[in-house]
Design a protein around this motif. Structure first.
Motif, short mmCIF file in Angstrom:
data_model
loop_
_atom_site.label_atom_id
_atom_site.label_comp_id
_atom_site.label_asym_id
_atom_site.label_seq_id
_atom_site.Cartn_x
_atom_site.Cartn_y
_atom_site.Cartn_z
N LEU A 109 0.81 -1.22 0.00
CA LEU A 109 0.00 0.00 0.00
C LEU A 109 0.84 1.27 0.00
O LEU A 109 0.29 2.37 0.11
CB LEU A 109 -0.93 0.00 1.23
N ALA A 110 2.14 1.14 -0.13
CA ALA A 110 3.04 2.29 -0.03
C ALA A 110 3.15 3.05 -1.35
O ALA A 110 3.11 2.46 -2.43
CB ALA A 110 4.42 1.84 0.43
N MET A 111 3.31 4.38 -1.25
CA MET A 111 3.54 5.21 -2.43
C MET A 111 4.90 4.87 -3.05
O MET A 111 5.83 4.48 -2.35
CB MET A 111 3.56 6.69 -2.04
N PRO A 112 5.04 5.02 -4.38
CA PRO A 112 6.34 4.78 -5.01
C PRO A 112 7.42 5.72 -4.44
O PRO A 112 7.17 6.91 -4.24
CB PRO A 112 6.08 5.10 -6.48
N ALA A 139 4.17 4.82 4.41
CA ALA A 139 3.41 4.38 3.25
C ALA A 139 2.79 5.54 2.48
O ALA A 139 2.66 5.48 1.26
CB ALA A 139 2.30 3.41 3.68
N MET A 140 2.38 6.57 3.17
CA MET A 140 1.73 7.72 2.55
C MET A 140 2.75 8.82 2.27
O MET A 140 3.87 8.79 2.78
CB MET A 140 0.66 8.30 3.51
N VAL A 141 2.36 9.79 1.46
CA VAL A 141 3.08 11.05 1.33
C VAL A 141 2.19 12.12 1.96
O VAL A 141 1.03 12.26 1.55
CB VAL A 141 3.38 11.39 -0.14
N ILE A 203 -1.42 11.88 0.46
CA ILE A 203 -1.47 11.22 -0.84
C ILE A 203 -1.24 9.75 -0.57
O ILE A 203 -0.22 9.37 0.04
CB ILE A 203 -0.42 11.80 -1.80
N GLU A 204 -2.17 8.91 -1.00
CA GLU A 204 -2.21 7.55 -0.47
C GLU A 204 -2.87 6.60 -1.45
O GLU A 204 -3.57 7.01 -2.39
CB GLU A 204 -3.02 7.56 0.83
N SER A 205 -2.71 5.33 -1.19
CA SER A 205 -3.42 4.30 -1.95
C SER A 205 -4.92 4.45 -1.73
O SER A 205 -5.38 4.74 -0.63
CB SER A 205 -2.97 2.91 -1.48
N VAL A 206 -5.69 4.20 -2.79
CA VAL A 206 -7.15 4.26 -2.64
C VAL A 206 -7.66 3.13 -1.75
O VAL A 206 -8.82 3.17 -1.31
CB VAL A 206 -7.85 4.21 -4.01
#
Length: 304
Positions: A109-112, A139-141, A203-206
């Motif tokens: 689930l982590a952002m690139p 995992a998020m930004v 900013i995260e996974s949906v």
């Protein structure tokens, strides 16, 4: 409430608590637990065997720095059922008398990493006047308003950052959703969410959300054979209702506490509680004290 050791928590405690942190627990102004009774009541409830589970977009580092120390100072008994589910379900850890335990991360689930690095550079070059890049997220930004910046100044600048985040993701071939507006990728897919709050943008996974946090909370309790008789979820945004929605759809007895109801209370299949004119952590403190009293007498009133 007199605390007693709960190394073997009751399998069916009266309550289970799922708590957003910013707003109900931590002041959105100081970004810390500013009302002393909050930490005392949280510790008292957990020591009585009531699961206390923080379900937050915050990082585990924030919980360790701002939430755990006052709870430890209030006194946590061995076996008290306390967890932190962070970054909207991507990160989680138990809390005990030694502090935050081993941290687990769902890396799917982590952002690139490349996108995270690009956002860090953008904030440093173009947004540092208003906010900072949260280096503690796994995992998020997240970009958060500086405490010294006026709220109206931050909120006026925030849409520009959000626009840039969308453009940066689109340039990398990703689809996004922002405040309900989808902009799919070339194949019609949406992978990432841009989620502005009153003090930050995540900013995260949906796939992340307070509902995922609720699902993880129930799984953590099931590992210890605990199923609360009633749930109380607490939050200050519409997204926090997802905790109660998920529990209600599962058939649990749940009520949601909205500590910022001025945004409007949606239609729900479960009761929604408020604290009158009190909002944010002042409202959260009122309900925690009510629940301490409810646990002492072994029953919940309609407004608890």
């Amino acid at each position: 409430m007199t605390s007693t050791s709960t190394s073997t928590p009751h399998p069916t405690p009266l309550l289970g608590l799922l708590l957003d942190v910013d707003g109900p627990i931590a002041s959105p102004v100081t970004r810390s637990i500013a009302i002393p009774s909050i930490a005392r009541d949280l510790a008292a409830l957990a020591n009585a065997g009531i699961p206390v589970i923080f379900n937050t977009g915050r990082s585990d580092a924030f919980i360790a720095e701002q939430v755990v120390p006052p709870m430890l100072a209030a006194g946590i008994e061995p076996g008290a059922p306390i967890w932190a589910i962070c970054e909207k379900g991507a990160v989680w850890a138990a809390i005990d008398r030694n502090g935050l335990g081993e941290v687990f991360v769902d890396l799917d689930l982590a952002m690139p990493t490349e996108f995270s690095d690009a956002m860090r550079d953008y904030v440093g070059d173009h947004f540092d006047e208003f906010g900072f890049f949260d280096e503690t997220k796994r995992a998020m930004v997240s970009v958060e308003q500086h405490v010294h910046v006026a709220s109206d100044a931050y909120l006026a600048a925030q849409p520009g950052f959000d626009d840039h985040a969308h453009d940066a993701l689109a340039a990398r071939g990703f689809g996004t959703v922002r405040e309900g507006r989808e902009r799919p990728d070339a194949a019609g897919r949406v992978q990432w969410r841009i989620d502005p709050t009153i003090i930050s943008t995540d900013i995260e996974s949906v796939r992340l959300g307070k509902d995922l946090g609720a699902e993880r909370a129930v799984a953590l309790l099931e590992e210890r054979g605990i199923r609360p008789q009633h749930w109380r979820t607490v939050g200050d945004s519409r997204g926090d209702y997802a905790m109660a929605d998920w529990l209600h759809e599962r058939g649990e007895s749940v009520r949601h506490v909205d500590v910022r109801p001025a945004d409007g209370i949606p239609a729900t299949g479960y009761p929604v509680l408020t604290a009158g004119d009190l909002i944010h952590d002042e409202a959260g403190a009122v309900f925690l004290t009510r629940w301490v009293e409810a646990v002492r007498r072994g029953a919940l009133a309609d407004d608890e």
